[in-house]
Scaffold this active site. Structure first.
Site, PDB file in Angstrom:
ATOM      1  N   LYS A  68     -12.126  -6.733  -3.760  1.00 48.35           N
ATOM      2  CA  LYS A  68     -11.507  -5.861  -2.751  1.00 48.35           C
ATOM      3  C   LYS A  68     -11.930  -6.169  -1.306  1.00 48.35           C
ATOM      4  O   LYS A  68     -11.171  -5.907  -0.378  1.00 48.35           O
ATOM      5  CB  LYS A  68     -11.820  -4.393  -3.065  1.00 48.35           C
ATOM      6  N   ASP A 104      -5.543   3.320  -2.340  1.00 54.37           N
ATOM      7  CA  ASP A 104      -6.452   4.324  -2.913  1.00 54.37           C
ATOM      8  C   ASP A 104      -6.497   5.551  -2.000  1.00 54.37           C
ATOM      9  O   ASP A 104      -6.752   6.666  -2.464  1.00 54.37           O
ATOM     10  CB  ASP A 104      -7.876   3.761  -3.068  1.00 54.37           C
TER      11      ASP A 104
END
Ligand code: NAP
Length: 270
Positions: A68, A104
């Protein structure tokens, strides 16, 4: 149907990701000729995999642990959400440029908006990667007072500085807040399953509890919250809504949340 567009998830190890199920369900539901695959990519191969994204008909991708942060150096642009979190979980193309986003944040913000509750004082438990997405989401929701409590207080202080909120000692977490978000692994299947990050005594009908843990679906914290009459948001909602936002970014289409939720629950044996 012969898929013409390729999508997938980059992570390592990938285990049993629910993302292929969600997105392939979406492509089928919308009649889109695309396929979403699991791409287990070891850290040392990330650069080559990103070369593949540019060379092949890869129209979008999800990115998960451990890529990420590392993936950011291979992208052309980052959205404000990705910059705020400091991590990317979604790749998409716009005008020939490869963008990194972090859905997210939507995964946390969207289910909280759906509660139609107003939050004045919120506590995030934990200060890891998921906590950063939570704090960005709580800022987006314009919650006036946001606190973060973590076992290692230095990490809570660093997050508080980055997001303009307040750090608490882990020992100070059992207070009245109208929103509690658990971003620790307490309650997760395995050695932490019997644990909850807070005492039930601080929960009541006015409280909202969002447990990011979704394996098991109903954690000890969720059971405590239900027994105290609090409103609960399950961790599966974060997974669902971050995925719905990815689908929208890639296809411009909005998937029916209820149908997608039912498909995920069926895969989880519910
Ligand atoms: P992470 O970066 O490893 O951070 C974990 C955090 O939990 C750290 O702040 C750590 O504190 C704290 N912690 C770990 N064990 C603890 C314990 N025994 N007692 C108290 N605090 C403890 O992990 P992450 O990526 O942020 O993920 C956190 C959780 O969120 C995961 O367990 C996962 O279930 C969930 N999650 C859910 C979704 C979803 O879609 N629903 C998405 C992402 C993550 P220290 O700093 O003191 O070590």
């Amino acid at each position: 149907m012969t898929p013409k567009k390729l999508y997938g998830i980059f992570g390592y190890p990938l285990g049993h990701s629910l993302s292929p199920l969600l997105h392939n369900f979406g492509f089928e539901a919308k009649g889109i000729e695309s396929v979403y695959m699991a791409f287990p990519v070891a850290p040392e191969n990330l650069g080559e995999a990103m070369g593949g994204v540019r060379a092949l008909p890869v129209f979008g991708a999800s990115v998960t642990i451990p890529h990420k942060i590392a993936v950011m150096e291979y992208l052309d642009d980052l959205t404000d959400r990705a910059k705020a979190v400091g991590a990317v979980n979604t790749l998409y193309w716009r005008d020939g440029r490869l963008w990194g986003d972090n859905t997210d944040v939507a995964g946390v913000a969207a289910p909280l908006r759906l509660t139609e509750r107003r939050f004045d004082r919120a506590l995030v438990l934990g200060a890891g990667g998921a906590a950063r997405a939570c704090l960005a989401a709580l800022r987006e929701l314009e919650i006036p007072e946001i606190f973060v409590a973590n076992r290692n207080k230095a990490k809570a202080c660093a997050l508080a500085k980055d997001f303009g909120c307040f750090a608490l000692d882990w020992s100070e977490r059992n207070q009245g807040f109208d929103l509690f978000v658990n971003s620790t692994p307490l309650g997760m299947l395995g050695e932490n399953e019997a644990q909850s990050p807070i005492d039930e005594s601080v929960l009541g009908p006015e409280s909202t509890v969002f447990d990011l843990v979704y394996n098991p679906l109903e954690t000890k914290l969720i059971r405590q919250a239900e027994s105290a009459g609090a409103k609960v948001v399950l961790g599966l909602e974060m997974f669902l809504h971050q995925g719905l936002e990815q689908f929208r970014l890639w296809t411009g289409e909005r998937l029916d949340a209820e149908a997608a939720r039912r498909r995920l629950l069926a895969a989880l044996g519910r």
